[in-house]
Structures are given as structure tokens and as C-alpha cells.
Design a protein around this motif. Structure first.
Motif, PDB file in Angstrom:
ATOM      1  N   ASP A 104       0.866  -1.193   0.000  1.00 32.43           N
ATOM      2  CA  ASP A 104       0.000   0.000   0.000  1.00 32.43           C
ATOM      3  C   ASP A 104       0.893   1.230   0.000  1.00 32.43           C
ATOM      4  N   ILE A 105       1.079   1.830  -1.169  1.00 31.77           N
ATOM      5  CA  ILE A 105       1.975   2.981  -1.327  1.00 31.77           C
ATOM      6  C   ILE A 105       1.151   4.253  -1.170  1.00 31.77           C
ATOM      7  N   GLY A 106       1.411   5.001  -0.106  1.00 34.49           N
ATOM      8  CA  GLY A 106       0.684   6.236   0.125  1.00 34.49           C
ATOM      9  C   GLY A 106       1.085   7.340  -0.838  1.00 34.49           C
ATOM     10  N   SER A 107       0.374   8.427  -0.765  1.00 33.79           N
ATOM     11  CA  SER A 107       0.624   9.534  -1.688  1.00 33.79           C
ATOM     12  C   SER A 107       1.965  10.205  -1.441  1.00 33.79           C
ATOM     13  N   GLU A 108       2.518  10.091  -0.223  1.00 31.54           N
ATOM     14  CA  GLU A 108       3.789  10.721   0.101  1.00 31.54           C
ATOM     15  C   GLU A 108       4.983   9.795  -0.093  1.00 31.54           C
ATOM     16  N   VAL A 109       4.734   8.532  -0.409  1.00 32.22           N
ATOM     17  CA  VAL A 109       5.840   7.591  -0.607  1.00 32.22           C
ATOM     18  C   VAL A 109       6.497   7.864  -1.958  1.00 32.22           C
ATOM     19  N   GLU A 110       7.822   7.928  -1.986  1.00 35.30           N
ATOM     20  CA  GLU A 110       8.575   8.219  -3.200  1.00 35.30           C
ATOM     21  C   GLU A 110       9.030   6.932  -3.880  1.00 35.30           C
ATOM     22  N   LEU A 111       9.483   7.087  -5.120  1.00 32.37           N
ATOM     23  CA  LEU A 111       9.891   5.933  -5.907  1.00 32.37           C
ATOM     24  C   LEU A 111      11.126   5.254  -5.319  1.00 32.37           C
ATOM     25  N   GLU A 112      12.028   6.035  -4.720  1.00 34.68           N
ATOM     26  CA  GLU A 112      13.235   5.437  -4.150  1.00 34.68           C
ATOM     27  C   GLU A 112      12.903   4.456  -3.031  1.00 34.68           C
ATOM     28  N   ASP A 113      11.828   4.697  -2.317  1.00 35.22           N
ATOM     29  CA  ASP A 113      11.464   3.794  -1.233  1.00 35.22           C
ATOM     30  C   ASP A 113      10.943   2.464  -1.761  1.00 35.22           C
ATOM     31  N   CYS A 114      10.489   2.436  -3.027  1.00 33.00           N
ATOM     32  CA  CYS A 114       9.956   1.199  -3.609  1.00 33.00           C
ATOM     33  C   CYS A 114      11.051   0.294  -4.168  1.00 33.00           C
ATOM     34  N   HIS A 115      12.257   0.830  -4.342  1.00 29.50           N
ATOM     35  CA  HIS A 115      13.328   0.026  -4.918  1.00 29.50           C
ATOM     36  C   HIS A 115      13.729  -1.132  -4.008  1.00 29.50           C
TER      37      HIS A 115
END
Length: 304
Positions: free
Chosen positions: A200-211
């Protein structure tokens, strides 16, 4: 009158004979005949006071350029045309053919040398125990192929996905998951045999955190719930995540929004067949607070 004329003629003859003996080349020879002789003479010699000979006529024999470069002629720079001229191409083809012939001859000699060591006659007959072992292995192999084909879950030309083959928690695998809650999530995937992770990726989560979630792909399928089209496009370019764009409402509480995202992700996973049955467990990764910049907790969910 007659005598006088005879004397005169005799005098003229003597004078004429004397003139023939002393005659030299006249100007007509140098003006007419000598230039013709020079034009017919093809040998033209020039001398120059130079340290090295510099030919005025270009050297058009490119094959000799190749020879000079191969023998290492001092201070010789091979022309650039050697790399693309027909002579160089023919030479390369001839070298390749010669190398192939040499390899073929070596293989033939090797085969002839090994011919004496091969079993002939009674020596070529396989012992009974080895023949029985060979036939048993072939039968087991055919039985295994037939069983795999009869119980296949995917087309015969496709390989079974790696996340369904299972894995072991070896030291090398654990070494790759050293971040916060990374190893506990992998241990939970292994213990509960999970095949799906919903993030669940919130609106404030950035792409770098998904790596950091990419390393889980060999062990589990991943579905990312995103809030913006830009994040959805960015994750699709990674070619790792399945994505689902969900709409967030500011009127909902954190708990209501979390349940809505989980329900949407679960339905979408069943729709695209990430879950084979409703009783399979999954990993749900989410943020404990709304608008937090990272996913900091997880739960193992199984529908009863």
C-alpha cells in the motif's frame, strides 16, 4: 677559255672536297632532330639532395602496403584504406579458410589417433549390470517427464515461476535482506508459503522507497497500490510490480482507507489470477500512519 674553265672547275672541286671533310652539325639538327630524340627517350632521371627518397608518383599497390606493415618496416604507417579495401577483405577470408582447414586436419588426426583406443568387437559390449542401470535410469526419466506433463499447471513451453518452486533460507539469501523488517518479511513468506505481496503505497511515498522491494520478486508476486498516475507509470517502467491505481478520500479515517485499499487490492489480485484460491495467504505491507513517507509495517493475511 676552255682551259680557264677547266681550272676553275678543278679549283671548285678541291675546295668542295675540303669543305666536306670539315663539315659540323648545323642548327637544323638541334632545332628539329634533337628534340625528337629526346622525346623518344623514356628514361627520365632527376636527382634531389634529400635525406630520404620521396616518390612523386603515388604508390598504388595496396597489397605491398599490407606486406610492409606486416614485416614491420621502420617508420612505416599503413594507409587507412587497408581496413576496407577489397584486397584486405580477400586476405582475411583466405586466412579464415586456412585456419578452418588446419582445424579440420587436426580433428581428423585426433580422430585417427583415438581410433585405436575405442572398444571394438567384444570390448564394445556393455556389461550386464551397467546395461540394467542405464535402462532403469531411462525408464525413470520417461516416467518423470510423463508425470510432469500430466500434472502441468502451465503450457509445456513455459517454465514454472520461480516464486512457486519454493526456496530455502540459506546464509547467502539472508545476507541480501539486512534492512529494517526485510528479513522478517522474507521469513514470513517462507514459513506461510505466501505467493503474493500487496504494498500500500501512500501519496507521500517516493519511488526510491519502492526500490527495496524489488529483491523480493524471485520469491513472491508483488501488487502495488498507488495513488497517482505518475507513480503508477514509474513502477510500470521497472517491469517488476503489478500496479493498481486507487482513489483516496480525505473524508475517510486511516482505518477505513486501509480496509478499502486492502479490499481493492485483494479483488484485483483475484481478477488477474495472482491468487489461485481464496484461502492462500498474502503479505500486506502498509504505513501505520497516513501520509507517512515509508511503508513501516506488515501483516500476514489469510481469508477464512
Amino acid at each position: 677559255m676552255t682551259e680557264v674553265s677547266e681550272k676553275s672547275e678543278g679549283h671548285e672541286d678541291k675546295h668542295h672536297g675540303k669543305a666536306d671533310n670539315s663539315e659540323t652539325l648545323g642548327s637544323s639538327f638541334f632545332d628539329i632532330l634533337w628534340p625528337l630524340i629526346l622525346d623518344e627517350n623514356t628514361c627520365h632521371i632527376e636527382s634531389q639532395s634529400e635525406e630520404f627518397f620521396m616518390p612523386q608518383k603515388p604508390f598504388d599497390k595496396l597489397k605491398w602496403h599490407t606486406y610492409l606493415s606486416q614485416v614491420g618496416f621502420p617508420s612505416y604507417m599503413p594507409p587507412h584504406e587497408l581496413r576496407c579495401c577489397e584486397a584486405a577483405k580477400r586476405e582475411e577470408v583466405q586466412e579464415e579458410e586456412a585456419q578452418k582447414e588446419a582445424n579440420k586436419e587436426a580433428e581428423e588426426r585426433k580422430a585417427m589417433a583415438q581410433c585405436d583406443f575405442l572398444g571394438w568387437g567384444s570390448q564394445a559390449i556393455r556389461p550386464v549390470d551397467k546395461e540394467v542401470t542405464y535402462l532403469r535410469e531411462q525408464q525413470e526419466r520417461r516416467q518423470k517427464l510423463a508425470y510432469d506433463f500430466a500434472n502441468r499447471r502451465y503450457p509445456w513451453t513455459m517454465q514454472t515461476p520461480s516464486h512457486e518452486l519454493g526456496f530455502e533460507m540459506t546464509t547467502e539469501v539472508q545476507y541480501c535482506f539486512r534492512g529494517y523488517m526485510e528479513l522478517p518479511i522474507l521469513q514470513a513468506i517462507h514459513d506461510h508459503n505466501c505467493n503474493l505481496m500487496i504494498i500500500d503505497i501512500g501519496s507521500e511515498v517516493e519511488l526510491e522507497d519502492c526500490h527495496r522491494w524489488i529483491k523480493y520478486r524471485p520469491y513472491v508476486q508483488m501488487l502495488a497500490l498507488v495513488r497517482t498516475p505518475q507513480m503508477e507509470r514509474s513502477l510500470q517502467l521497472l517491469n517488476v510490480f503489478h500496479t493498481l491505481l486507487v482513489e483516496e478520500s480525505g473524508e475517510n479515517s486511516w482505518h477505513d482507507e486501509l480496509l478499502s485499499s486492502l479490499r481493492s487490492g485483494y479483488s484485483h489480485a483475484q481478477k488477474i489470477q495472482l491468487l489461485k484460491s481464496c484461502g492462500e495467504p498474502l503479505v500486506y505491507v502498509f504505513s501505520r500512519y497516513r501520509d507517512i513517507c515509508t511503508c513501516d509495517t506488515y501483516k500476514i493475511i489469510r481469508r477464512l
